[in-house]
Design a protein around this motif. Structure first.
Motif, short mmCIF file in Angstrom:
data_model
loop_
_atom_site.label_atom_id
_atom_site.label_comp_id
_atom_site.label_asym_id
_atom_site.label_seq_id
_atom_site.Cartn_x
_atom_site.Cartn_y
_atom_site.Cartn_z
N ALA A 33 0.82 -1.21 0.00
CA ALA A 33 0.00 0.00 0.00
C ALA A 33 0.86 1.25 0.00
O ALA A 33 0.55 2.23 -0.70
CB ALA A 33 -0.93 -0.01 1.22
N GLY A 57 -8.99 -1.83 -5.77
CA GLY A 57 -8.74 -2.85 -4.77
C GLY A 57 -10.00 -3.43 -4.17
O GLY A 57 -10.02 -4.57 -3.70
N GLU A 88 -1.21 -13.34 -4.17
CA GLU A 88 -0.71 -12.03 -3.73
C GLU A 88 0.81 -11.97 -3.80
O GLU A 88 1.39 -10.96 -4.22
CB GLU A 88 -1.19 -11.75 -2.30
CG GLU A 88 -2.69 -11.52 -2.20
CD GLU A 88 -3.15 -11.39 -0.76
OE1 GLU A 88 -3.14 -10.25 -0.25
OE2 GLU A 88 -3.50 -12.40 -0.15
N VAL A 113 -2.91 -4.18 -8.34
CA VAL A 113 -3.79 -3.90 -7.20
C VAL A 113 -5.05 -4.75 -7.28
O VAL A 113 -5.52 -5.31 -6.28
CB VAL A 113 -4.14 -2.40 -7.14
CG1 VAL A 113 -5.26 -2.14 -6.13
CG2 VAL A 113 -2.91 -1.58 -6.77
N GLY A 117 -6.20 -7.79 -4.79
CA GLY A 117 -7.55 -7.78 -4.22
C GLY A 117 -8.26 -9.10 -4.40
O GLY A 117 -9.02 -9.53 -3.53
N LYS A 120 -6.84 -11.48 -1.81
CA LYS A 120 -7.31 -11.11 -0.48
C LYS A 120 -8.80 -11.42 -0.31
O LYS A 120 -9.24 -11.77 0.78
CB LYS A 120 -7.05 -9.63 -0.24
CG LYS A 120 -7.18 -9.20 1.22
CD LYS A 120 -6.66 -7.80 1.43
CE LYS A 120 -6.79 -7.35 2.88
NZ LYS A 120 -6.00 -8.19 3.79
N GLN A 359 -11.63 0.50 1.17
CA GLN A 359 -11.33 0.86 -0.21
C GLN A 359 -12.25 1.95 -0.75
O GLN A 359 -11.79 2.92 -1.36
CB GLN A 359 -11.38 -0.39 -1.11
CG GLN A 359 -10.08 -1.17 -1.15
CD GLN A 359 -9.83 -1.97 0.10
OE1 GLN A 359 -10.75 -2.56 0.67
NE2 GLN A 359 -8.59 -2.01 0.55
#
Length: 408
Positions: A33, A57, A88, A113, A117, A120, A359
Motif C-alpha cells: 500500500a 482494490g 498475492e 492492485v 484484491g 485477499k 477501499q
C-alpha cells in the motif's frame, strides 16, 4: 478469564502460528500500500488517482463475495488462505520485476492492485473464519485481541519498513512483500486442520446456499448493526488514501514521514489490543463500541485541521486506538453470534463491508479531496462518522444495549 489465562492464549501452538500468519501477510499488504500510493502519486500527481486505487482494490470483494464465502465453508480454510497468499505473493514479485526492468506503468500497477484484491477476497474470509475453530468460545475475545495485535504490529512495521525500503525504489518494497507472503504460506502449512465444533444447523434447505450468509445477517440485528456500523463509519471517516497528500502538502514530509503517518494509527491500535487481551470488555460492550467510533470521528476532524506533523501523528494515534476498541468488540460479536458452518459466508460479507469501508472510503476521500479540497474532505468525513454513531444507536438499540460479548 484471568490475566494469566489471556496471556497464555498464544501458548496454543496453532494460534501462535496463526498470529505469525496475520503478521506476515498484513505486513506485506501494508508495504504494498505504501509503495503503490507513493508511486502512483509520483507518476500522476493526482488525488483522484489515489482514490481509484481504493476502488480497484475493492472491486474483487464485490465480485467474489458469494463465491469466496462458499469456498470458505466447503473447503479446508487453511488451503484457501494459502491459495490467496500465493496469488498475492506472485503479483508482488511481478510488480518488483516490472520496477527493476523499467516497464511498470500506472496501468500495470492498477492491474496488480486488482489481482492482489482477488487473492485477499478469498484469503480474508477463510482466515477470519479459521480462528474460532482454534480456541474455545470463551477464549475468542482474547484471541481476537491477540491476533489484532499481530495485525497492528504489521501495520506499524509494514509502512515504516516500506517507507525506508522505498528509498531503494518501489521494487525493493514489492520484493520483500513477496518474501513475507511466502513465509505466511509456509506457516499456514503447519497449522493443524481443526475439527469444526458440532453446532446445530437449521433444517432450512437453503442453509447451504451461497446466499445463506446474507440471509443470516439480515435477520440478526446485532450482527447487521455491527457490520454496517464499520461500513459507514470508516467509509466517511477514513483518510488513509490521501495520507500521501497530507504528508507532502499539509505537514511537508517525505516517504519516511508518510510511513510514520501510516503506522501511527496502528501504534494506538496495538496498545489497545494488548490492553484488551489482558483486560477484556466484560460489561457495557455496546456503549464502549459506540464511544470508540465517536472518538474515531473526532480524531479525524483534528487530523483534517492539523498542519503539524506532531499533532497529526497524535490524532492518528488516538484514531487507531479508538478504532481498535470498536473493532475487537464488533469482530467478537460477529464470530460469537455466527454458527461455524456459516462463518465463511458471514465473514465473506463482513469482509465485503470492511472492504467497502476501507477501499471505498479511500475512493471517497480521494474524490472529495479533488472536489472540495483536502481539509474540508477530512473534516466532513469525521463529522459524518459522528452522525452515523447517533443514527446507529437509534436504529440498532439491541446493539447499543449489548452488555456482555459472550453469552456466559
Amino acid at each position: 478469564m484471568t490475566t494469566s489465562e489471556s496471556t497464555s492464549i498464544l501458548a496454543n501452538r496453532d494460534v501462535a502460528f496463526y498470529w505469525f500468519v496475520r503478521l506476515c501477510s498484513m505486513m506485506a499488504f501494508q508495504m504494498i500500500a505504501v509503495a503503490v500510493g507513493w508511486q502512483v502519486y509520483d507518476l500522476t500527481d493526482s488525488a483522484l488517482a489515489l482514490g481509484y486505487i481504493g476502488l480497484v482494490g475493492f472491486m474483487p470483494a464485490v465480485l467474489l463475495v458469494l463465491v469466496a464465502g462458499q469456498v470458505a465453508d466447503k473447503f479446508d480454510r487453511r488451503r484457501v488462505v494459502q491459495a490467496g497468499h500465493v496469488l498475492e505473493g506472485a503479483v508482488s514479485l511481478v510488480l518488483a520485476l516490472g520496477c527493476w526492468q523499467g516497464w511498470l506503468d500506472v496501468t500495470g500497477i492498477f492491474v496488480g492492485v486488482f489481482l492482489v484484491g482477488v487473492g485477499k477476497a478469498f484469503a480474508a474470509p477463510s482466515l477470519s473464519a479459521l480462528l474460532p475453530a482454534l480456541v474455545r468460545p470463551d477464549e475468542l475475545p482474547q484471541a481476537v485481541s491477540a491476533t489484532s495485535a499481530a495485525m497492528q504490529s504489521a501495520v506499524i512495521l509494514g509502512p515504516a519498513l516500506g517507507g525506508f525500503l522505498y528509498l531503494a525504489g518501489p521494487g525493493a518494497v514489492y520484493g520483500v512483500s513477496a518474501l513475507l507472503f511466502a513465509a505466511s504460506i509456509t506457516l499456514l502449512g503447519v497449522i493443524r486442520r481443526p475439527r469444526a465444533p458440532e453446532i446445530p444447523v437449521s433444517p432450512d434447505p437453503e442453509a447451504g446456499s451461497v446466499f445463506a450468509g446474507i440471509r443470516y445477517i439480515r435477520h440478526q440485528p446485532v450482527v447487521l448493526g455491527a457490520i454496517s456500523l464499520d461500513l459507514f463509519a470508516v467509509l466517511l471517516g477514513g483518510a488513509t488514501a490521501i495520507l500521501p497528500i497530507i504528508a507532502r502538502d499539509l505537514v511537508h514530509t517525505g516517504p519516511i514521514g508518510l510511513g510514520f503517518l501510516r503506522a501511527a494509527p496502528a501504534v494506538g491500535a496495538l496498545a489497545v489490543s494488548f490492553w484488551l487481551a489482558r483486560r477484556p470488555i466484560e460489561r457495557r460492550a455496546g456503549h464502549v463500541m459506540f464511544a470508540g467510533v465517536a472518538v474515531f470521528g473526532l480524531a479525524t476532524v483534528v487530523l483534517g485541521l492539523s498542519e503539524s506533523l506532531a499533532l497529526s501523528l497524535i490524532a492518528l494515534l488516538v484514531l487507531g486506538a479508538a478504532d481498535m476498541l470498536s473493532v475487537v468488540i464488533r469482530a467478537s460479536l460477529v464470530q460469537l453470534e455466527t454458527p461455524d458452518p456459516m462463518r465463511g459466508r458471514v465473514n465473506a460479507v463482513n469482509y465485503l463491508f470492511i472492504g467497502a469501508s476501507n477501499q471505498l472510503g479511500e475512493f471517497r476521500s480521494g474524490v472529495t479531496a479533488a472536489w472540495f479540497g483536502l481539509v474540508p474532505s477530512i473534516v466532513l468525513g469525521g463529522v459524518g462518522t459522528l452522525v452515523v454513531v447517533g443514527l446507529w444507536m437509534w436504529w440498532f438499540p439491541a446493539l447499543a444495549a449489548r452488555d456482555r460479548l459472550t453469552s456466559k
